[in-house]
Design a protein around this motif. Structure first.
Motif, short mmCIF file in Angstrom:
data_model
loop_
_atom_site.label_atom_id
_atom_site.label_comp_id
_atom_site.label_asym_id
_atom_site.label_seq_id
_atom_site.Cartn_x
_atom_site.Cartn_y
_atom_site.Cartn_z
N PHE A 145 54.87 27.85 42.51
CA PHE A 145 54.38 28.48 41.28
C PHE A 145 52.99 27.97 40.93
N VAL A 146 52.79 26.65 41.03
CA VAL A 146 51.49 26.05 40.75
C VAL A 146 50.44 26.53 41.76
N VAL A 147 50.85 26.64 43.02
CA VAL A 147 49.92 27.12 44.06
C VAL A 147 49.42 28.53 43.74
N PHE A 148 50.36 29.42 43.42
CA PHE A 148 49.97 30.80 43.12
C PHE A 148 49.26 30.91 41.77
N LEU A 149 49.63 30.07 40.82
CA LEU A 149 48.95 30.08 39.53
C LEU A 149 47.50 29.67 39.69
N LYS A 150 47.24 28.61 40.46
CA LYS A 150 45.87 28.17 40.71
C LYS A 150 45.06 29.26 41.42
N GLU A 151 45.72 29.93 42.39
CA GLU A 151 45.03 31.00 43.13
C GLU A 151 44.69 32.17 42.20
N PHE A 152 45.66 32.56 41.36
CA PHE A 152 45.42 33.68 40.44
C PHE A 152 44.32 33.34 39.44
N LEU A 153 44.37 32.13 38.85
CA LEU A 153 43.37 31.75 37.85
C LEU A 153 41.97 31.72 38.44
N THR A 154 41.87 31.27 39.69
CA THR A 154 40.55 31.26 40.36
C THR A 154 40.03 32.68 40.54
N TYR A 155 40.89 33.57 41.05
CA TYR A 155 40.49 34.98 41.21
C TYR A 155 40.12 35.59 39.85
N PHE A 156 40.88 35.28 38.84
CA PHE A 156 40.66 35.86 37.51
C PHE A 156 39.29 35.45 36.97
N VAL A 157 38.96 34.16 37.06
CA VAL A 157 37.66 33.68 36.57
C VAL A 157 36.52 34.33 37.34
N TYR A 158 36.66 34.39 38.66
CA TYR A 158 35.61 35.00 39.49
C TYR A 158 35.45 36.48 39.14
N THR A 185 35.50 43.36 46.29
CA THR A 185 35.05 42.72 47.52
C THR A 185 34.23 41.48 47.22
N GLY A 186 33.35 41.59 46.22
CA GLY A 186 32.54 40.43 45.83
C GLY A 186 33.39 39.28 45.32
N VAL A 187 34.42 39.61 44.55
CA VAL A 187 35.32 38.57 44.01
C VAL A 187 36.05 37.85 45.14
N ILE A 188 36.67 38.62 46.05
CA ILE A 188 37.45 38.04 47.14
C ILE A 188 36.55 37.23 48.07
N ALA A 189 35.41 37.78 48.43
CA ALA A 189 34.52 37.10 49.37
C ALA A 189 33.92 35.83 48.75
N THR A 190 33.56 35.89 47.48
CA THR A 190 33.00 34.71 46.83
C THR A 190 34.03 33.60 46.72
N LYS A 191 35.25 33.96 46.34
CA LYS A 191 36.31 32.97 46.24
C LYS A 191 36.61 32.36 47.61
N GLY A 192 36.69 33.20 48.65
CA GLY A 192 36.93 32.70 50.00
C GLY A 192 35.80 31.83 50.51
N PHE A 193 34.56 32.23 50.21
CA PHE A 193 33.39 31.46 50.65
C PHE A 193 33.36 30.09 49.98
N SER A 194 33.53 30.06 48.67
CA SER A 194 33.46 28.78 47.95
C SER A 194 34.63 27.87 48.33
N GLY A 195 35.85 28.45 48.46
CA GLY A 195 37.01 27.64 48.81
C GLY A 195 36.90 27.03 50.19
N ASN A 196 36.48 27.82 51.17
CA ASN A 196 36.34 27.30 52.53
C ASN A 196 35.18 26.33 52.66
N LEU A 197 34.10 26.59 51.93
CA LEU A 197 32.97 25.68 51.98
C LEU A 197 33.34 24.32 51.39
N PHE A 198 34.07 24.34 50.27
CA PHE A 198 34.50 23.08 49.66
C PHE A 198 35.43 22.32 50.60
N ALA A 199 36.41 23.02 51.20
CA ALA A 199 37.33 22.38 52.13
C ALA A 199 36.59 21.85 53.36
N LEU A 200 35.59 22.59 53.82
CA LEU A 200 34.80 22.15 54.98
C LEU A 200 34.03 20.88 54.64
#
Length: 443
Positions: free
Chosen positions: A11-24, A100-115
């Motif tokens: 639940f926390v995993v999906f909540l964090k994912e949703f909140l990130t998408y929502f803000v973006y 598309t901008g929302v999904i790509a930006t979230k994916g870019f920032s998340g992967n860059l931070f993890a990298l």
């Protein structure tokens, strides 16, 4: 989160994912047109999204495996897509590009931070800290700061782009881009994410790959928007040129009719000899001279334009002087030459009309050969500061969409003949120069 028991982890995993998408989504769509009661719609979507995370957490806990992970992730991104439609009043293509901008930006920032974590020797699946001794306040602050900087940078680029026009080609492009983004973000990423946990070096390579992929999606998206803006401007320019061609045909007929009538009236004046005083005859002759065109440049199109503008200038106290070798312009089509000369003179007339000093209401127009080029020059006084934007002269009229295309259309025509347009100011003088190479067969 104890209330959810064993389901709280996912639940926390999906909540964090949703909140990130929502803000973006909120940040990147801030310029979109809103529907009525959009604030309530946004709040409703926010609450509903949180509630949606509960069954997703239950499903993910009860049914393990990559398939369920893909389904749950897909439901969240599809919900974000529906939320954009629910809150914002935009066409389908615009919503698609926004998503598309929302999904790509979230994916870019998340992967860059993890990298970045991986390159510092940290496992992003275990910690978000870059330091040996974790500190929740500091580590989350750094996490949010990095994501905020990336989001702000993307927003800064996106805000410069105009909105998409409601064109069929844009809808096709949007559908293609949204399918590619969805496949990369949900099925492919979910599959790779599980395998990369087994090897640290593989994890770094995968995150680097997805960082590049998401950046590429953002770049393609920006390219679509730029091409759409250029296409829209060209359509407006083409429409203006079409209107100029129609105006020229109408104006030429009127000029020919006026010249014919003036010629007839001059012949008839001789019949009034002896019936009117010399002063009355001279007054009528002077009145006729205003409408009797005697300016011959050697080019019929240019003569017609100059005749029309000279009449306006005579009636509005503007001194229009002209030295033009019109034969040098014979290789330019009638419609293009009309648009070039008419727009140049109209801009000059508009500028001097704003002057209070009648002595400065002067326009000079010339056409001459300069080496292998023909040079069209317009010079006039002006008041105030010409507003420039990336080398473009901006209109001061309220309707920014349909005005301000005079310079653009002239530059477009000049480039179509291999030439160029330039302008500059010196003190209170404005200089417009159009240079077009003369074809060898026209020399």
């Amino acid at each position: 989160m104890k209330i959810f028991g064993q389901y709280s982890v996912y639940f926390v995993v999906f909540l964090k994912e949703f909140l990130t998408y929502f803000v973006y989504a909120v940040v990147l769509s801030i310029r979109n047109r809103k529907r009525q009661l959009w604030q309530l719609r946004l709040i409703f979507g926010f609450v509903t999204g949180i509630i949606l995370c509960i069954p997703l957490g239950i499903l993910r806990t009860e049914i393990s495996g990559v398939t369920m992970k893909i389904i749950c992730s897909s439901i969240i991104v599809i919900y974000i897509f529906a939320l954009l439609f629910f809150v914002y009043k935009e066409n389908f293509a615009e919503i698609c590009f926004c998503w598309t901008g929302v999904i790509a930006t979230k994916g870019f920032s998340g992967n860059l931070f993890a990298l970045m974590l991986n390159l510092c020797g940290k496992n992003d699946l275990e910690t978000i800290s870059f330091f040996d001794k974790p500190n929740d306040a500091r580590d989350w602050a750094i996490n949010f700061a990095i994501h905020f900087i990336i989001l702000a940078a993307v927003w800064f680029v996106i805000r410069k782009n105009d909105k998409l026009t409601d064109d069929a080609s844009n809808v096709r492009s949007a559908i293609i881009l949204i399918i590619i983004t969805f496949l990369l973000n949900c099925p492919l990423y979910a599959l790779v994410h599980d395998y990369q946990a087994a090897d640290f070096n593989l994890a770094i390579c995968c995150k680097l790959l997805f960082t590049i992929i998401y950046f590429f999606i953002l770049a393609v998206r920006a390219g679509f928007l730029r091409n759409d803006r250029i296409s829209a401007e060209l359509k407006i320019t083409d429409e203006l040129l079409r209107q100029d061609k129609k105006r020229y045909a109408e104006m030429k007929d009127n000029v020919d009719l006026i010249n014919m009538k003036c010629h007839d009236v001059k012949r008839q004046l001789t019949a009034f000899q002896g019936k009117l005083t010399d002063a009355e005859i001279n007054a009528l002759s002077d009145a006729i001279k205003i409408y009797d065109s005697n300016l011959k440049t050697g080019n019929e199109i240019l003569d017609t334009v100059l005749y029309q503008k000279r009449l306006y200038c005579e009636n509005n106290g503007i001194n229009l002087s002209c030295i033009a070798d019109g034969k040098r312009l014979d290789f330019i089509s009638s419609a293009d030459l009309y648009a070039l000369s008419s727009n140049a003179l109209e801009n000059a007339i508009e500028a001097v009309n704003k002057l209070d000093d009648d002595e400065k209401k002067v326009i000079t127009f010339s056409v001459r050969k300069d080496g292998n080029d023909v040079l069209i020059e317009t010079t006039n006084y002006y008041c105030g500061v010409k507003e420039l934007n990336n080398g473009q002269m901006q209109t001061d009229k309220p309707d920014k969409i349909h005005h301000g295309y005079g310079i653009k259309s002239m530059r477009y025509i000049a480039k179509s003949y291999g030439g160029e347009l330039s302008f500059y100011t010196e003190d209170d003088m404005f200089f417009l120069n159009i240079t077009v190479p003369i074809p060898k067969k026209a020399e």
